[in-house]
Design a protein around this motif. Structure first.
Motif, PDB file in Angstrom:
ATOM      1  N   ASP A 134      45.130  60.935  -5.369  1.00 23.67           N
ATOM      2  CA  ASP A 134      44.472  60.945  -6.589  1.00 23.67           C
ATOM      3  C   ASP A 134      44.299  62.636  -6.963  1.00 23.67           C
ATOM      4  OD1 ASP A 134      44.595  58.409  -7.147  1.00 23.67           O
ATOM      5  OD2 ASP A 134      42.442  57.929  -6.490  1.00 23.67           O
ATOM      6  N   CYS A 135      43.578  63.250  -5.582  1.00 21.61           N
ATOM      7  CA  CYS A 135      42.952  64.364  -6.060  1.00 21.61           C
ATOM      8  C   CYS A 135      43.730  65.590  -5.189  1.00 21.61           C
ATOM      9  CB  CYS A 135      41.633  64.752  -5.631  1.00 21.61           C
ATOM     10  SG  CYS A 135      41.328  64.704  -3.824  1.00 21.61           S
ATOM     11  N   GLY A 136      44.961  65.072  -4.036  1.00 17.46           N
ATOM     12  CA  GLY A 136      45.567  66.002  -3.411  1.00 17.46           C
ATOM     13  C   GLY A 136      44.800  66.573  -2.122  1.00 17.46           C
ATOM     14  N   ALA A 137      43.614  66.256  -1.910  1.00 17.76           N
ATOM     15  CA  ALA A 137      43.021  66.764  -0.544  1.00 17.76           C
ATOM     16  C   ALA A 137      43.392  66.127   0.775  1.00 17.76           C
ATOM     17  CB  ALA A 137      41.494  66.406  -0.626  1.00 17.76           C
ATOM     18  N   VAL A 138      43.675  67.181   1.675  1.00 14.12           N
ATOM     19  CA  VAL A 138      44.231  66.856   2.864  1.00 14.12           C
ATOM     20  C   VAL A 138      42.602  66.343   3.732  1.00 14.12           C
ATOM     21  CG1 VAL A 138      45.167  67.465   5.177  1.00 14.12           C
ATOM     22  CG2 VAL A 138      45.932  68.190   2.855  1.00 14.12           C
ATOM     23  N   VAL A 139      42.912  65.081   4.160  1.00 14.60           N
ATOM     24  CA  VAL A 139      41.629  64.485   4.732  1.00 14.60           C
ATOM     25  C   VAL A 139      41.696  64.542   6.270  1.00 14.60           C
ATOM     26  CG1 VAL A 139      40.371  62.438   4.693  1.00 14.60           C
ATOM     27  CG2 VAL A 139      41.486  62.977   2.757  1.00 14.60           C
ATOM     28  N   TRP A 140      40.560  64.899   6.806  1.00 17.49           N
ATOM     29  CA  TRP A 140      40.464  64.936   8.534  1.00 17.49           C
ATOM     30  C   TRP A 140      38.991  64.859   8.548  1.00 17.49           C
ATOM     31  CZ3 TRP A 140      43.492  63.614  12.098  1.00 17.49           C
ATOM     32  CH2 TRP A 140      43.082  63.943  13.526  1.00 17.49           C
ATOM     33  N   PRO A 161      40.592  61.064  10.338  1.00 21.25           N
ATOM     34  CA  PRO A 161      41.171  60.098   9.275  1.00 21.25           C
ATOM     35  C   PRO A 161      39.982  59.115   8.851  1.00 21.25           C
ATOM     36  CG  PRO A 161      42.421  60.132  11.239  1.00 21.25           C
ATOM     37  CD  PRO A 161      41.177  61.252  11.444  1.00 21.25           C
ATOM     38  N   ARG A 162      40.237  58.342   7.675  1.00 20.24           N
ATOM     39  CA  ARG A 162      39.185  57.705   7.142  1.00 20.24           C
ATOM     40  C   ARG A 162      39.647  56.596   6.262  1.00 20.24           C
ATOM     41  NH1 ARG A 162      35.003  62.085   5.550  1.00 20.24           N
ATOM     42  NH2 ARG A 162      35.903  62.964   7.313  1.00 20.24           N
ATOM     43  N   ASP A 163      38.867  55.934   5.728  1.00 17.31           N
ATOM     44  CA  ASP A 163      39.241  54.915   4.762  1.00 17.31           C
ATOM     45  C   ASP A 163      39.063  55.433   3.301  1.00 17.31           C
ATOM     46  OD1 ASP A 163      39.800  53.136   6.892  1.00 17.31           O
ATOM     47  OD2 ASP A 163      37.747  52.480   6.674  1.00 17.31           O
ATOM     48  N   ALA A 164      38.450  56.328   2.820  1.00 18.80           N
ATOM     49  CA  ALA A 164      38.279  56.948   1.575  1.00 18.80           C
ATOM     50  C   ALA A 164      38.424  58.497   1.582  1.00 18.80           C
ATOM     51  CB  ALA A 164      37.011  56.370   1.065  1.00 18.80           C
ATOM     52  N   CYS A 165      38.916  58.951   0.512  1.00 19.63           N
ATOM     53  CA  CYS A 165      38.787  60.464   0.599  1.00 19.63           C
ATOM     54  C   CYS A 165      37.711  61.086   0.327  1.00 19.63           C
ATOM     55  CB  CYS A 165      39.456  60.928  -1.004  1.00 19.63           C
ATOM     56  SG  CYS A 165      39.800  62.830  -0.921  1.00 19.63           S
ATOM     57  N   SER A 166      37.314  62.169   1.308  1.00 17.58           N
ATOM     58  CA  SER A 166      35.916  62.701   1.263  1.00 17.58           C
ATOM     59  C   SER A 166      35.507  63.484   0.015  1.00 17.58           C
ATOM     60  CB  SER A 166      35.730  63.601   2.484  1.00 17.58           C
ATOM     61  OG  SER A 166      36.734  64.381   2.569  1.00 17.58           O
ATOM     62  N   VAL A 167      36.655  63.820  -0.979  1.00 13.66           N
ATOM     63  CA  VAL A 167      36.450  64.798  -2.204  1.00 13.66           C
ATOM     64  C   VAL A 167      36.106  63.545  -3.337  1.00 13.66           C
ATOM     65  CG1 VAL A 167      37.408  66.137  -3.617  1.00 13.66           C
ATOM     66  CG2 VAL A 167      37.665  66.438  -1.134  1.00 13.66           C
ATOM     67  N   CYS A 168      36.934  62.741  -3.239  1.00 14.73           N
ATOM     68  CA  CYS A 168      37.076  62.010  -4.867  1.00 14.73           C
ATOM     69  C   CYS A 168      36.550  60.330  -4.654  1.00 14.73           C
ATOM     70  CB  CYS A 168      38.205  62.140  -5.649  1.00 14.73           C
ATOM     71  SG  CYS A 168      39.832  61.314  -5.032  1.00 14.73           S
ATOM     72  N   TRP A 169      36.700  60.190  -3.075  1.00 12.79           N
ATOM     73  CA  TRP A 169      36.454  58.503  -2.750  1.00 12.79           C
ATOM     74  C   TRP A 169      37.594  57.723  -2.988  1.00 12.79           C
ATOM     75  CZ3 TRP A 169      32.895  58.297   0.679  1.00 12.79           C
ATOM     76  CH2 TRP A 169      31.721  59.180   0.542  1.00 12.79           C
ATOM     77  N   SER A 170      38.558  58.250  -3.523  1.00  7.99           N
ATOM     78  CA  SER A 170      39.794  57.323  -3.576  1.00  7.99           C
ATOM     79  C   SER A 170      40.410  56.905  -2.133  1.00  7.99           C
ATOM     80  CB  SER A 170      40.912  58.054  -4.073  1.00  7.99           C
ATOM     81  OG  SER A 170      42.224  57.278  -4.017  1.00  7.99           O
ATOM     82  N   GLN A 171      40.730  55.284  -2.253  1.00  5.92           N
ATOM     83  CA  GLN A 171      41.256  54.665  -0.925  1.00  5.92           C
ATOM     84  C   GLN A 171      42.716  54.893  -1.058  1.00  5.92           C
ATOM     85  OE1 GLN A 171      39.619  50.850  -1.315  1.00  5.92           O
ATOM     86  NE2 GLN A 171      37.613  51.721  -0.607  1.00  5.92           N
TER      87      GLN A 171
END
Length: 142
Positions: free
Chosen positions: A27-33, A35-45
């Motif tokens: 959804d927002c394009g953030a690289v997430v580290w 690893p998690r179940d939801a984006c730390s920026v926009c909360w997308s799963q």
């Protein structure tokens, strides 16, 4: 023993192969580290795994002089670094002996001596062999 999250299990599965893969929010394009179940920026799963550039900068070093694990006790001191990846996130990694703060690094995912996914930072050109890191990623406990 602490159970790994499903996202960390998937990272470990992928660490057995070449390249550096992390989650990237659809959804927002953030690289997430990490690893998690939801984006730390926009909360997308929606966090598909994608290969990312393995380049970054070593911004801090911590040297461990004691450990609860026999593997590390036999190899102290042990260096861990904080890496700001060019792709965005900050990650912790086991460090090659030649690295110092401010150095450019190449980050790789490997399986450690217990079969867990870990990150290892090395000089971009590879540098000389680091026996401690070789032990970390080549020996497996039975």
């Amino acid at each position: 023993m602490v159970e790994m999250s499903a996202a960390m299990k998937e990272f470990t599965r992928r660490a057995a192969f070449s390249g550096l893969q992390m989650q990237k929010c659809a959804d927002c394009g953030a690289v997430v580290w990490p690893p998690r179940d939801a984006c730390s920026v926009c909360w997308s799963q929606e966090l598909p795994w994608t290969e990312i550039p393995a380049s970054g900068v070593l911004i801090a070093i911590t040297t461990l002089h004691t450990s609860m694990e026999e593997f590390f006790r036999a190899r102290l001191p042990w260096r861990i670094g904080t890496i700001r990846l060019d792709a965005g996130p900050v990650a912790y990694a086991h460090l090659h002996q030649a690295l110092k703060e401010g150095d450019a690094v190449r980050l790789e995912a490997h399986l450690d001596y217990k079969g867990r996914g870990v990150l290892v930072a090395s000089p971009p050109a590879g540098g000389e062999n680091d026996p401690k890191l070789s032990d970390l990623i080549s020996k497996r406990e039975e």
